[in-house]
Scaffold this active site. Structure first.
Site, mmCIF file in Angstrom:
data_model
loop_
_atom_site.group_PDB
_atom_site.id
_atom_site.type_symbol
_atom_site.label_atom_id
_atom_site.label_comp_id
_atom_site.label_asym_id
_atom_site.label_seq_id
_atom_site.Cartn_x
_atom_site.Cartn_y
_atom_site.Cartn_z
ATOM 1 N N ARG A 1 1.154 -1.473 0.082
ATOM 2 C CA ARG A 1 -0.325 -0.590 0.386
ATOM 3 C C ARG A 1 1.113 1.435 0.308
ATOM 4 O O ARG A 1 0.518 1.988 -0.464
ATOM 5 C CB ARG A 1 -0.993 -0.162 1.000
ATOM 6 C CG ARG A 1 -1.967 -1.382 1.185
ATOM 7 C CD ARG A 1 -2.628 -1.174 2.631
ATOM 8 N NE ARG A 1 -3.520 0.221 2.819
ATOM 9 C CZ ARG A 1 -5.105 -0.008 2.310
ATOM 10 N NH1 ARG A 1 -5.253 -0.564 1.890
ATOM 11 N NH2 ARG A 1 -5.712 1.130 1.986
ATOM 12 N N GLU B 1 4.301 0.552 -15.571
ATOM 13 C CA GLU B 1 4.578 0.873 -14.116
ATOM 14 C C GLU B 1 5.456 0.050 -13.386
ATOM 15 O O GLU B 1 6.268 0.254 -12.657
ATOM 16 C CB GLU B 1 2.968 0.444 -13.900
ATOM 17 C CG GLU B 1 3.027 -0.799 -13.708
ATOM 18 C CD GLU B 1 1.265 -1.255 -12.532
ATOM 19 O OE1 GLU B 1 0.529 -1.872 -13.723
ATOM 20 O OE2 GLU B 1 0.769 -0.062 -11.971
ATOM 21 N N TRP C 1 3.313 5.804 2.438
ATOM 22 C CA TRP C 1 3.269 6.305 0.127
ATOM 23 C C TRP C 1 2.835 7.820 0.399
ATOM 24 O O TRP C 1 1.757 8.357 0.805
ATOM 25 C CB TRP C 1 1.697 5.906 -0.087
ATOM 26 C CG TRP C 1 1.844 6.155 -1.383
ATOM 27 C CD1 TRP C 1 2.535 5.154 -2.723
ATOM 28 C CD2 TRP C 1 1.489 7.118 -2.786
ATOM 29 N NE1 TRP C 1 2.526 6.054 -4.372
ATOM 30 C CE2 TRP C 1 1.700 7.157 -3.925
ATOM 31 C CE3 TRP C 1 0.659 8.071 -1.985
ATOM 32 C CZ2 TRP C 1 1.140 7.469 -5.094
ATOM 33 C CZ3 TRP C 1 -0.219 9.064 -3.325
ATOM 34 C CH2 TRP C 1 0.118 8.664 -4.219
HETATM 35 O O1 M6R Z 1 -8.067 -1.255 -7.095
HETATM 36 P P1 M6R Z 1 -8.432 -1.160 -8.044
HETATM 37 O O2 M6R Z 1 -8.905 -2.007 -9.148
HETATM 38 O O3 M6R Z 1 -9.829 0.682 -8.132
HETATM 39 O O4 M6R Z 1 -7.023 -0.048 -9.032
HETATM 40 C C1 M6R Z 1 -7.678 0.668 -9.857
HETATM 41 C C2 M6R Z 1 -5.831 1.568 -10.770
HETATM 42 O O5 M6R Z 1 -5.309 1.764 -9.902
HETATM 43 C C3 M6R Z 1 -4.628 0.243 -10.551
HETATM 44 O O6 M6R Z 1 -5.492 -0.476 -11.647
HETATM 45 C C4 M6R Z 1 -3.805 0.447 -11.462
HETATM 46 O O7 M6R Z 1 -3.715 0.656 -12.456
HETATM 47 C C5 M6R Z 1 -2.598 -0.916 -11.089
HETATM 48 N N1 M6R Z 1 -1.381 -0.804 -10.588
HETATM 49 C C6 M6R Z 1 -2.466 -1.277 -12.536
HETATM 50 O O8 M6R Z 1 -1.046 -2.554 -12.391
#
Ligand code: M6R
Length: 620
Positions: free
Chosen positions: A27, A500, A74
């Protein structure tokens, strides 16, 4: 964004806190700290850097006590540094807290507190909360209340929280009342664990696995007062609450690496199973449709839906794009895919018969939650497609579908994507069969879906080939990812994965868009990755590929086994099994996950903890 842990009971707390922070590190991992109440004082150990560095510090200078809190950060306000790391003290150390979230009015509060004589040690918004709480406690004491009494601490917290604007999940220790731990939430998740003579707090359930399986998910504006002997739950408006205790069904192997080097690799390899789990109990072979238990809408209500809005962020948004193609194709219902961060502030025309679907792995993404709440406020039926059971979005939506993918710990989402696509395929089938889709067509999709876990297992065999290709290209700094129709979102997702975790610039495009601009980027140092399995417009994608080759750009292709034409044209080919066009994203996304993984390793990047990112984005 930021992980919190807390404990009160009989154990020496630092082991639980450090282990919990390790589990929550996905996180946020800029800095970490713990605070332990030990009778007359509260001892803090904190440090910029990973939880491992904090553990070493605690090894050198141990702390003992049975009440404590911990935090992995973070950064939002203030750089990652020792001073900005949590826990923060308020007043003269009467209060120590950890905070997850963003306090929007922190600047005004900071000035007021400075005028009152409070001195700040950090640049964080969280320290404002610590001093505000200390001041509130001071006011209670001035009124004659005893600082060593739980009621005084509670009152101080209640008064202080009313002054905060923004999101918070906090856990607070009181120097003069060491037998109490108070947690409160508004917007940032917190879960309480109930043990035998002990209580736990965490941002999600992972630190509790192995300690207790009884949990309570805190709701917004709730305060939990924990002592060794009991727990009280209060809501700002409705007073004392009866805790709704739920049983946690995670096991420790879900959150361990096992034989894998990284969580991302483990999660990529779990996909045959997680896709199977997403389908389990949801395939109705007799009626050639899907079965969903939790939509909480009658068939009649579902039939009147005339538009669907899919809202999400990041990888989940890419899954939504696949969903758009499939729902429109199978059910002929118009679908919009909206970035949740835009939808929360946009005001698009939506009729009474528009259904809103929030897609989210974590169920805690702040933008997705805000978009869902806004749509709910306007009276739309809201459904959620979530992985994390009991998450805020899962609880606030009118109904929904769980992915059952198990905890996803790698920051780069992999298995959640394929599970989301699987469930969206089933939803498209469900809506399709309710409308125009024939029995035969439905039946054929179900049969082919059933084969997908096996096909994904076969796809994973491409790992060695992908590794070789990664060796060849890992030094390059720009990539294009290209696909069409169902494979266009796959291209976007492949580019995001590379960006990423390996910090390489990558753009995803519909392959035919190249000639409208991006073709100018092509040179021998800019590889294009074409997702080109057999499909209705295969010859068109091949033409797009030839256009890139003609301009000297290296081409890596993801193609169906036995595709000799692609082998002649592309510089490198990764083969995947041939599956029905509408199911291709479930297999074509896998080599792209592996490619990003291997390139990141070769570039010495931290695959599971990429810089600047965190798994669950609970701030706006
Ligand atoms: O938990 P969520 O699916 O809502 O998260 C959405 C994005 O933050 C998440 O998919 C992010 O883009 C990932 N790190 C991609 O790998």
């Amino acid at each position: 964004m930021c992980g919190i842990v807390g404990y009160i009971g009989y154990r020496n707390v630092s082991n639980f806190l450090l282990e919990g922070l390790h589990r929550l590190e996905y996180r946020g991992y800029d800095s970490a700290g713990i605070a332990v109440a030990n009778g007359a004082d509260i001892t803090i150990r904190k440090k910029a850097g990973r939880v491992q560095e904090l553990s070493s510090l605690v090894d050198e200078c141990p702390v003992e006590g049975t009440v404590g809190v911990g935090h992995t950060r973070w950064a939002t306000h203030g750089e990652p540094s020792d001073a900005n790391s949590h826990p923060h003290s308020g007043g003269n150390g009467e209060i120590v807290l950890v905070h997850n979230g963003v306090i929007e009015n922190y600047s005004a509060l900071r000035s007021q507190l400075q005028q009152l004589g409070y001195t700040f040690q950090s640049e964080t918004d969280s320290e404002v909360v610590a001093h505000l709480l200390a001041h509130s406690l001071f006011e209670q004491v001035k009124l004659g209340c005893e600082p060593s009494e739980t009621d005084t601490c509670l009152k101080a917290v209640e008064v202080a929280l009313k002054k905060l604007k923004g999101a918070y999940g906090i856990a607070v220790l009181f120097r003069d009342c060491p037998g109490v731990l108070i947690a409160a939430r508004n917007g940032s998740p917190l879960v309480l664990g109930i043990g035998d003579g002990e209580y736990f707090i965490a941002s999600d359930a992972s630190p509790l696995v192995g300690y207790t399986d009884e949990v309570v998910y805190l709701a917004d504006h709730e305060i939990a007062i924990l002592t060794e002997t009991g727990m009280d739950l209060l809501h700002r408006d409705s007073g004392r609450q009866t805790p709704s205790i739920q049983v946690l069904d995670q096991v420790s192997t879900d959150i361990e690496l096992g034989d894998f080097e990284h969580f991302m690799l483990k999660e990529i390899h779990e996909q045959p199973t997680t896709i199977e789990n997403a389908m389990r109990g949801r395939l109705d072979f007799d009626a050639a449709t899907a079965i969903f238990g939790g939509l909480n809408m009658t068939l009649q209500q579902l039939r009147t839906v005339d538009r669907i809005v899919l809202t999400a962020c990041g990888t989940s948004w890419h899954a939504a794009l696949v969903g758009e193609y499939l729902i429109e194709e199978f059910a002929r219902i118009p679908v919009e895919v909206e970035y949740a961060s835009e939808l929360r502030y946009r005001n698009p025309p939506m009729s009474d018969r528009t259904m809103v679907f929030a897609i989210t792995q974590s169920g805690e993404t702040a933008d997705t939650l805000a978009a869902l709440r806004e749509c709910k406020r306007k009276g739309h039926s809201t459904l959620a497609l979530c992985n994390v059971v009991g998450s805020t979005i899962a609880r606030e939506a009118d109904g929904g579908v769980y992915l059952h993918a198990g905890p996803e710990i790698g920051v780069a989402s992999t298995k959640a994507f394929t599970s989301q696509v699987t469930v969206l395929t089933l939803l498209a089938l469900y809506f399709g069969r309710m409308r125009h889709m024939s029995y035969q067509a439905g039946s054929s999709i179900i049969r082919k879906l059933k084969e997908i876990p096996e096909k994904v297992e076969q796809t994973l065999n491409c790992d060695a080939a992908v590794k070789e290709i990664a060796q060849k290209y890992y030094g390059m700094n720009n990539f294009l990812y290209l696909g069409r129709l169902h494979n266009f979102p796959v291209a976007l997702e492949g580019a995001l994965k590379l960006k990423e975790i390996s910090y390489v610039h990558a753009e995803g495009y519909p392959a035919a868009e190249m000639k409208h601009g991006p073709l100018a980027l092509i040179d021998e140092q800019t590889p294009s990755l074409f997702v080109v399995p057999k499909c209705g417009i295969y010859p068109k994608v091949i033409s797009n590929l030839e256009e890139v080759k003609a301009r000297g750009g290296p081409v890596i292709a993801i193609a169906c086994e036995g595709d000799d034409r692609v082998a002649e044209l592309a510089d490198d080919v990764i083969y995947v099994p041939d599956v029905d066009e509408c199911l291709q994203p479930l297999v074509t996304s896998v080599p792209l996950q592996l490619l990003a993984y291997h390139i990141a390793l070769l570039r010495n990047c931290n695959v599971d903890r990429p810089r600047n990112l965190a798994k669950s984005v609970t701030v706006e």
